[in-house]
Motif scaffolding. Structure first.
Motif, mmCIF file in Angstrom:
data_model
loop_
_atom_site.group_PDB
_atom_site.id
_atom_site.type_symbol
_atom_site.label_atom_id
_atom_site.label_comp_id
_atom_site.label_asym_id
_atom_site.label_seq_id
_atom_site.Cartn_x
_atom_site.Cartn_y
_atom_site.Cartn_z
ATOM 1 N N LEU A 104 -12.202 -26.564 7.943
ATOM 2 C CA LEU A 104 -11.368 -26.369 6.752
ATOM 3 C C LEU A 104 -10.227 -25.398 6.991
ATOM 4 C CD1 LEU A 104 -13.852 -26.170 3.736
ATOM 5 C CD2 LEU A 104 -11.777 -27.551 3.820
ATOM 6 N N GLY A 105 -10.470 -24.369 7.794
ATOM 7 C CA GLY A 105 -9.447 -23.337 7.969
ATOM 8 C C GLY A 105 -9.176 -22.626 6.655
ATOM 9 N N GLU A 106 -7.903 -22.577 6.290
ATOM 10 C CA GLU A 106 -7.509 -21.925 5.040
ATOM 11 C C GLU A 106 -7.326 -22.924 3.896
ATOM 12 O OE1 GLU A 106 -7.330 -18.622 4.756
ATOM 13 O OE2 GLU A 106 -7.906 -18.422 6.862
ATOM 14 N N ARG A 107 -7.623 -24.191 4.147
ATOM 15 C CA ARG A 107 -7.418 -25.207 3.117
ATOM 16 C C ARG A 107 -8.470 -25.090 2.015
ATOM 17 N NH1 ARG A 107 -7.294 -28.170 7.770
ATOM 18 N NH2 ARG A 107 -9.188 -29.312 7.233
ATOM 19 N N PRO A 108 -8.101 -25.376 0.770
ATOM 20 C CA PRO A 108 -9.100 -25.358 -0.303
ATOM 21 C C PRO A 108 -9.944 -26.621 -0.303
ATOM 22 C CG PRO A 108 -6.958 -25.951 -1.192
ATOM 23 C CD PRO A 108 -6.732 -25.621 0.259
ATOM 24 N N VAL A 109 -11.126 -26.527 -0.848
ATOM 25 C CA VAL A 109 -11.935 -27.705 -1.136
ATOM 26 C C VAL A 109 -11.409 -28.311 -2.430
ATOM 27 C CG1 VAL A 109 -14.273 -28.529 -1.672
ATOM 28 C CG2 VAL A 109 -13.936 -26.679 -0.016
ATOM 29 N N THR A 110 -11.351 -29.625 -2.510
ATOM 30 C CA THR A 110 -10.865 -30.289 -3.721
ATOM 31 C C THR A 110 -11.851 -31.367 -4.146
ATOM 32 O OG1 THR A 110 -9.617 -32.020 -2.559
ATOM 33 C CG2 THR A 110 -8.488 -29.912 -2.951
ATOM 34 N N GLU A 111 -11.708 -31.813 -5.376
ATOM 35 C CA GLU A 111 -12.571 -32.884 -5.869
ATOM 36 C C GLU A 111 -12.326 -34.175 -5.099
ATOM 37 O OE1 GLU A 111 -12.104 -33.295 -10.042
ATOM 38 O OE2 GLU A 111 -13.042 -31.380 -10.525
ATOM 39 N N ASP A 112 -11.094 -34.339 -4.563
ATOM 40 C CA ASP A 112 -10.782 -35.542 -3.800
ATOM 41 C C ASP A 112 -11.569 -35.609 -2.497
ATOM 42 O OD1 ASP A 112 -8.995 -36.300 -5.749
ATOM 43 O OD2 ASP A 112 -7.248 -35.452 -4.740
ATOM 44 N N ASP A 113 -12.073 -34.458 -2.022
ATOM 45 C CA ASP A 113 -12.876 -34.470 -0.798
ATOM 46 C C ASP A 113 -14.182 -35.223 -0.984
ATOM 47 O OD1 ASP A 113 -11.016 -32.951 0.592
ATOM 48 O OD2 ASP A 113 -11.882 -31.057 -0.084
ATOM 49 N N ASP A 114 -14.620 -35.364 -2.237
ATOM 50 C CA ASP A 114 -15.811 -36.151 -2.574
ATOM 51 C C ASP A 114 -17.024 -35.715 -1.755
ATOM 52 O OD1 ASP A 114 -17.212 -38.063 -3.984
ATOM 53 O OD2 ASP A 114 -16.748 -39.693 -2.576
ATOM 54 N N GLY A 115 -17.224 -34.396 -1.699
ATOM 55 C CA GLY A 115 -18.401 -33.882 -1.022
ATOM 56 C C GLY A 115 -18.346 -33.915 0.481
ATOM 57 N N ALA A 116 -17.139 -34.125 1.066
ATOM 58 C CA ALA A 116 -17.034 -34.234 2.516
ATOM 59 C C ALA A 116 -17.457 -32.949 3.215
ATOM 60 C CB ALA A 116 -15.603 -34.594 2.918
ATOM 61 N N TRP A 117 -17.202 -31.812 2.578
ATOM 62 C CA TRP A 117 -17.603 -30.539 3.153
ATOM 63 C C TRP A 117 -19.018 -30.227 2.654
ATOM 64 C CZ3 TRP A 117 -14.302 -30.165 6.750
ATOM 65 C CH2 TRP A 117 -13.001 -30.578 6.560
ATOM 66 N N GLY A 118 -20.006 -30.644 3.453
ATOM 67 C CA GLY A 118 -21.393 -30.632 3.010
ATOM 68 C C GLY A 118 -21.863 -29.306 2.468
ATOM 69 N N PHE A 119 -21.371 -28.196 3.018
ATOM 70 C CA PHE A 119 -21.812 -26.888 2.535
ATOM 71 C C PHE A 119 -20.933 -26.421 1.381
ATOM 72 C CE2 PHE A 119 -21.922 -22.306 2.379
ATOM 73 C CZ PHE A 119 -23.259 -22.011 2.537
ATOM 74 N N PHE A 120 -19.643 -26.321 1.594
ATOM 75 C CA PHE A 120 -18.775 -25.669 0.618
ATOM 76 C C PHE A 120 -18.501 -26.529 -0.608
ATOM 77 C CE2 PHE A 120 -17.880 -23.576 4.671
ATOM 78 C CZ PHE A 120 -18.211 -22.277 4.302
ATOM 79 N N SER A 121 -18.664 -27.850 -0.486
ATOM 80 C CA SER A 121 -18.522 -28.704 -1.665
ATOM 81 C C SER A 121 -19.651 -28.469 -2.662
ATOM 82 C CB SER A 121 -18.502 -30.183 -1.256
ATOM 83 O OG SER A 121 -17.367 -30.483 -0.481
ATOM 84 N N ARG A 122 -20.765 -27.914 -2.190
ATOM 85 C CA ARG A 122 -21.926 -27.689 -3.064
ATOM 86 C C ARG A 122 -21.829 -26.370 -3.820
ATOM 87 N NH1 ARG A 122 -26.755 -28.194 1.015
ATOM 88 N NH2 ARG A 122 -27.937 -27.623 -0.868
ATOM 89 N N LEU A 123 -20.895 -25.537 -3.455
ATOM 90 C CA LEU A 123 -20.737 -24.264 -4.144
ATOM 91 C C LEU A 123 -19.990 -24.465 -5.461
ATOM 92 C CD1 LEU A 123 -19.718 -21.923 -1.181
ATOM 93 C CD2 LEU A 123 -21.991 -22.280 -2.160
ATOM 94 N N PRO A 124 -20.088 -23.525 -6.383
ATOM 95 C CA PRO A 124 -19.318 -23.637 -7.639
ATOM 96 C C PRO A 124 -17.826 -23.772 -7.349
ATOM 97 C CG PRO A 124 -20.948 -21.884 -7.808
ATOM 98 C CD PRO A 124 -20.961 -22.333 -6.382
#
Length: 428
Positions: free
Chosen positions: A274-294
């Motif tokens: 991810l680097g400095e990029r934000p997680v977004t709803e469009d990622d659709d859970g692609a980031w298995g760890f950080f997508s699960r956080l609030p």
């Protein structure tokens, strides 16, 4: 004159001060300018020194064609303020502030050599002379990749495989020294490949011994049967019977350890990708760890995310030492909630795995009881409430998140439990 002024402003902003000769040069520039631009230049210098630069509409000004300060470059010192503040030839004991050593390990897969070489050359890279190149790398592909690694780490024709970091606070009392004065070679051991080890033993922890001089043997799987020895069986269920109290069992500890170790690896991998990029709803859970956080955490930076990975390691370390995993900050509370939620999924069927050899107990896999006993409260789970999902919660306006729960404060130590060592660094 414009270039001189720009250099002075840059030095003031970078170092927070000017050298004596630079102050003289700044005075000469201000004297040579008309009153209004001179006042603006002095004000800009003060703001640059203070690190404050308010937004304002730019003013137009034409620098004089006959620059009276063209010869000032010879009068300016070669060494900036930073060279005086942090001399390159200083020993560790000579420096007034702490020194942190950071070693980075990167690996790249070059799938199109011609494209990588062309892209690096277009960016200003020049290969080594042909007579210095070996038969295994006649085009200096290593140099091209190193050129990319020094900046963004990205070039057309190659993909990023590994990005690991190890940081350490250098202490004179421990015999540490800066690299240029070190009597011993500087070596960092990133350990054996965690994927290889996980394939051999699904419950094995990734390597946790960075910094050793030579390769070290793999750390054995914790002996949870001894670390969490079971009390003698009793079925009386009297309220004051110690034997009937809830027990944190070896099998429960084993699955929780496995869950924390796997979460740590996922967090390190996702943080690097991810680097400095934000997680977004469009990622659709692609980031298995950080997508699960609030969602309130989705705009945090790479270092914050690496801190979450280390929180998983810290709690797994508690289990390795035979103690209950008691969170010391909100970050550890959150990752422990995640681990308890998926620990049961690490139970494998069959009698041929190490887990099956552990003793059984009636309290095995009682993760609800773990949730009751390991936490002081469950306030951090409030952040999953949708009222905290707004843009305001992500930093574009006043935050509705209570200060104690704001992600920026997740690593603040709780005052009623012992704090972790600030020198422990990151495993990867």
């Amino acid at each position: 004159m414009a270039q001189r002024a720009a250099r002075l402003l840059s030095s003031a902003a970078l170092d927070g001060a000017l050298t004596e000769q630079q102050e003289i040069t700044a005075h000469k520039i201000a004297t040579a300018l008309p009153d209004a631009p001179a006042a603006s230049f002095r004000q800009a210098l003060e703001r640059a020194r203070a690190g404050m630069w308010p937004s304002a509409a730019p003013a137009l000004f034409s620098w004089p064609a006959d620059d009276p300060l063209d010869g000032l470059a010879e009068d300016e010192p070669e060494l900036p303020v930073s060279a005086t503040r942090s001399p390159k030839d200083a020993r560790l004991a000579d420096l007034p502030g702490p020194v942190v050593r950071v070693v980075q390990l990167r690996e790249f897969h070059v799938y199109d050599q011609a494209k990588v070489l062309a892209a690096a050359a277009a960016g200003g890279w020049e290969p080594m002379p042909e007579e210095e190149l070996g038969e295994d790398d006649p085009h200096d592909l290593v140099g091209a990749v190193m050129f990319a690694a020094e900046s963004t780490g990205e070039l057309p024709g190659m993909d990023w495989l590994t990005d690991a970091q190890e940081g350490r606070l250098l202490l004179s009392a421990r015999g540490d020294e800066v690299a240029d004065w070190s009597t011993e070679p500087v070596r960092i051991n990133f350990g054996t490949g965690w994927r290889l080890r996980q394939a051999a033993n699904p419950y094995a922890a990734p390597p946790r011994n960075p910094g050793a001089a030579e390769a070290v043997p793999e750390e054995p799987q914790p002996d949870f049967a001894s670390l969490y020895a079971l009390p003698a069986a009793c079925g009386c269920e009297e309220e004051d019977c110690q034997k009937c109290h809830w027990t944190f069992t070896p099998r429960t500890a084993d699955l929780l350890f496995s869950a924390l170790s796997e979460l740590a690896e996922a967090a390190y991998d996702d943080a690097a990708e991810l680097g400095e990029r934000p997680v977004t709803e469009d990622d659709d859970g692609a980031w298995g760890f950080f997508s699960r956080l609030p969602q309130v955490t989705w705009r945090q930076n790479r270092q914050w995310r690496r801190g979450l990975a280390r929180a998983c390691d810290d709690l797994a370390g508690d289990l390795q030492r035979g103690t209950w995993p008691r969170p010391t900050c909100a970050a550890e509370e959150m990752v422990l909630h995640l681990a308890l939620g998926e620990a049961q999924d690490h139970l494998e069927a069959g009698d041929d795995n190490p887990h099956a050899a552990l003793p059984t107990h009636r309290d095995d896999y009682d993760f609800d009881a773990c949730s009751d006993f390991f936490f002081q409260d469950h306030d951090v789970l409030w952040l999953y409430d949708s009222k905290y999902d707004s843009d305001a919660a992500d930093g574009t306006g006043p935050s509705p998140v209570p200060p104690a729960l704001h992600p920026d404060n997740w690593f603040e130590d709780f005052l009623n439990v012992p704090a972790r060592s600030p020198e422990r660094g990151h495993r990867r």
